[in-house]
Design an enzyme around this catalytic site. Structure first.
Site, PDB file in Angstrom:
ATOM      1  N   LYS A  57      -0.213  11.029   5.687  1.00 19.59           N
ATOM      2  CA  LYS A  57       0.162   9.689   6.174  1.00 19.59           C
ATOM      3  C   LYS A  57       1.102   9.705   7.383  1.00 19.59           C
ATOM      4  O   LYS A  57       0.639   9.913   8.487  1.00 19.59           O
ATOM      5  CB  LYS A  57       0.703   8.861   5.004  1.00 19.59           C
ATOM      6  CG  LYS A  57      -0.421   8.552   3.998  1.00 19.59           C
ATOM      7  CD  LYS A  57      -0.133   7.405   3.069  1.00 19.59           C
ATOM      8  CE  LYS A  57      -1.410   7.036   2.302  1.00 19.59           C
ATOM      9  NZ  LYS A  57      -1.326   7.213   0.868  1.00 19.59           N
ATOM     10  N   PHE A  90      -1.560   8.565  -8.334  1.00 20.33           N
ATOM     11  CA  PHE A  90      -2.554   8.423  -7.263  1.00 20.33           C
ATOM     12  C   PHE A  90      -2.440   9.621  -6.336  1.00 20.33           C
ATOM     13  O   PHE A  90      -1.411   9.835  -5.707  1.00 20.33           O
ATOM     14  CB  PHE A  90      -2.394   7.133  -6.453  1.00 20.33           C
ATOM     15  CG  PHE A  90      -3.502   6.991  -5.441  1.00 20.33           C
ATOM     16  CD1 PHE A  90      -4.730   6.478  -5.815  1.00 20.33           C
ATOM     17  CD2 PHE A  90      -3.331   7.431  -4.136  1.00 20.33           C
ATOM     18  CE1 PHE A  90      -5.773   6.392  -4.887  1.00 20.33           C
ATOM     19  CE2 PHE A  90      -4.371   7.350  -3.214  1.00 20.33           C
ATOM     20  CZ  PHE A  90      -5.589   6.824  -3.592  1.00 20.33           C
ATOM     21  N   ASP A 108       3.640  15.568  -4.626  1.00 19.16           N
ATOM     22  CA  ASP A 108       2.818  14.827  -3.681  1.00 19.16           C
ATOM     23  C   ASP A 108       3.718  13.810  -2.977  1.00 19.16           C
ATOM     24  O   ASP A 108       4.079  12.781  -3.546  1.00 19.16           O
ATOM     25  CB  ASP A 108       1.668  14.134  -4.416  1.00 19.16           C
ATOM     26  CG  ASP A 108       0.740  13.373  -3.464  1.00 19.16           C
ATOM     27  OD1 ASP A 108       1.141  13.131  -2.303  1.00 19.16           O
ATOM     28  OD2 ASP A 108      -0.380  13.024  -3.885  1.00 19.16           O
TER      29      ASP A 108
HETATM   30  C1  LIG Z   1      -2.519   7.898   0.148  1.00 23.58           C
HETATM   31  C2  LIG Z   1      -2.166   8.984  -0.803  1.00 23.58           C
HETATM   32  C3  LIG Z   1      -2.979  10.123  -0.958  1.00 23.58           C
HETATM   33  C4  LIG Z   1      -4.315  10.273  -0.274  1.00 23.58           C
HETATM   34  O1  LIG Z   1      -4.249  10.279   1.105  1.00 23.58           O
HETATM   35  P1  LIG Z   1      -5.588   9.994   1.967  1.00 23.58           P
HETATM   36  O2  LIG Z   1      -5.163  10.281   3.366  1.00 23.58           O
HETATM   37  O3  LIG Z   1      -5.946   8.559   1.749  1.00 23.58           O
HETATM   38  O4  LIG Z   1      -6.630  10.917   1.469  1.00 23.58           O
HETATM   39  C5  LIG Z   1      -2.544  11.119  -1.798  1.00 23.58           C
HETATM   40  N1  LIG Z   1      -1.393  11.007  -2.474  1.00 23.58           N
HETATM   41  C6  LIG Z   1      -0.589   9.910  -2.374  1.00 23.58           C
HETATM   42  C7  LIG Z   1       0.689   9.857  -3.138  1.00 23.58           C
HETATM   43  C8  LIG Z   1      -0.958   8.860  -1.546  1.00 23.58           C
HETATM   44  O5  LIG Z   1      -0.200   7.762  -1.476  1.00 23.58           O
END
Ligand SMILES: *Cc1c(COP(=O)(O)O)cnc(C)c1O
Length: 401
Positions: free
Chosen positions: A254, A140, A225
């Site tokens: 986040k 994700f 990520d």
């Molecule tokens: C939540 C998330 C994203 C995307 O972040 P948004 O602020 O919702 O665009 C990307 N990578 C990971 C691993 C995430 O958990």
């Protein structure tokens, strides 16, 4: 307005791209939130780990208020006094050379993809428009069209093509597959050190070090990520720090915004981020002084309250306690730090009904991938509060048995 009315209005005027629990919140403090009827809940989702510091952390809220009265937006057409210090503090926190600020996680992932492609053409010598980026199945990384191009979840992807070329998907937790898929045109391997949305999937010990070694050997960038796993969530400042696996680029978001404001970015080596020239990439709100002031406060609180250490210790404790819950429905309890997944067996009939039962008892958690209940409370949670959460979970597992 009561909950029912508010939910009706939301459903009438808002697109139905989410399926929230039937709870309407209007106040939060630390690990707790309250609904409009005044009922208190413990938040064990933390807005998908954006609330590592807890709700309305006073120091972060104060920094935001101070900045709101001074200067909120300049655009990058001008300098502002907060951005430079923010980037310096972020780079020092992560042990990296440079950073590029954005707003949301998906934008930061897109930024890393652009950086990797540019590096492939200008430094590695890949022929123009032939760069390949490898990703892992069950990933994700966000919701843009390019990012969902390489999602393996049909729900996220299928109705939104045509897609972006240049991506290859390999199995997660399979270093050999990475080695076999790399070609002279490979720019980068983009991967989560733990797959959060994918169901809290923790790779085998040694995987992170191995993919670091393979990418280094083959002159391929390693892009981690850490949007969900970063800033103490998994018991270290960053999850890659569990192994000798320092990436070339780290995507963050986040919790960098302290649960107050969207703040994201890419942090990494000067060899890659140093390639950007004026005009090649940007964002109107990226790096704005309010975001920078909030980000600085979020980093300060992480250090002052030793939230990563706390997450390590309390995460181990919570996992150990969750494992004492006896139920035929529980397949596995796994995680790192306070990113914990409880996977249920198929016969349990999905995690959703358990989350609804937990909500009744004042605990908010959210299912991920049908059969996994994710427990990711704010890192400011106490041992006593964890005990309460585990006992509440135990009751629900007994009652729905
Ligand atoms: C939540 C998330 C994203 C995307 O972040 P948004 O602020 O919702 O665009 C990307 N990578 C990971 C691993 C995430 O958990």
């Amino acid at each position: 307005m009561n909950s029912e009315t508010i939910i009706k209005i939301t459903n009438k005027y808002g697109a139905h791209n989410y399926e929230p629990l039937d709870v309407v919140l209007d106040r939060g403090e630390g690990v707790f939130v309250w609904d409009v009827e005044g009922k208190r809940y413990m938040d064990c989702l933390s807005s998908y780990s954006a609330l590592n510091h807890g709700h309305c952390h006073p120091e972060i809220v104060e920094a935001a208020k101070q900045q709101l009265d001074r200067l909120t937006l300049t655009s990058r057409a001008f300098h502002n006094d907060q951005l430079g210090p923010f980037l310096k503090e972020l780079c020092e926190f992560a042990g990296m050379d440079m950073a590029l600020p954005m707003n949301t996680g998906a934008e930061a992932v897109e930024t890393a993809l652009k950086a990797a492609r540019k590096w492939a053409y200008e430094t590695k010598g890949v022929p123009r428009h032939e760069a390949e980026i490898i990703v892992a199945a069950n990933n994700f990384h966000g919701r843009t069209i390019t990012i969902i191009t390489f999602s393996t979840e049909p729900l996220y992807r299928d109705p939104f093509g045509p897609f972006t070329p240049g991506f290859k998907v390999i199995p997660y937790n399979d270093a050999k597959a990475l080695e076999d898929t790399i070609t002279p045109n490979t720019a980068a391997f983009l991967v989560e050190p733990i797959q959060g949305e994918g169901g809290v999937i923790v790779p085998d010990e040694g995987y992170l070090a191995e993919i670091r070694e393979i990418t280094r050997k083959n002159n391929v960038l390693l892009v981690m990520d850490e949007v969900q796993t970063g800033f103490g969530r998994c018991g270290k400042p960053f999850a890659w720090q569990y192994e000798d696996a320092k990436p070339d680029l780290v995507v963050v978001g986040k919790a960098l915004g302290g649960g107050v404001y969207p703040v994201s970015g890419v942090i990494g080596s000067r060899d890659v981020l140093g390639l950007f020239r004026p005009g090649e990439h940007g964002s109107t709100f990226g790096g704005n002084p309010l975001a920078a002031a909030v980000g600085r406060a979020a980093l300060r609180v992480l250090k002052e309250e030793k939230l990563a250490d706390r997450s390590f210790e309390l995460g181990n404790y919570m996992m150990q306690q969750l494992r004492t819950v006896k139920s035929n429905y529980i397949k596995e309890v796994r995680g790192k730090g306070l990113l914990i997944g409880v996977e249920l067996v198929k016969e349990a009939g999905g995690a959703r009904r358990f989350c609804e039962a937990l909500q009744e008892k004042g605990l908010l958690a959210k299912e991920t991938h049908e059969d996994v209940i994710r427990f990711a409370p704010p890192l400011v949670i106490t041992r006593e509060q964890i005990d309460w959460a585990v006992e509440t979970f135990r009751e629900v597992m007994n009652e729905l048995a």
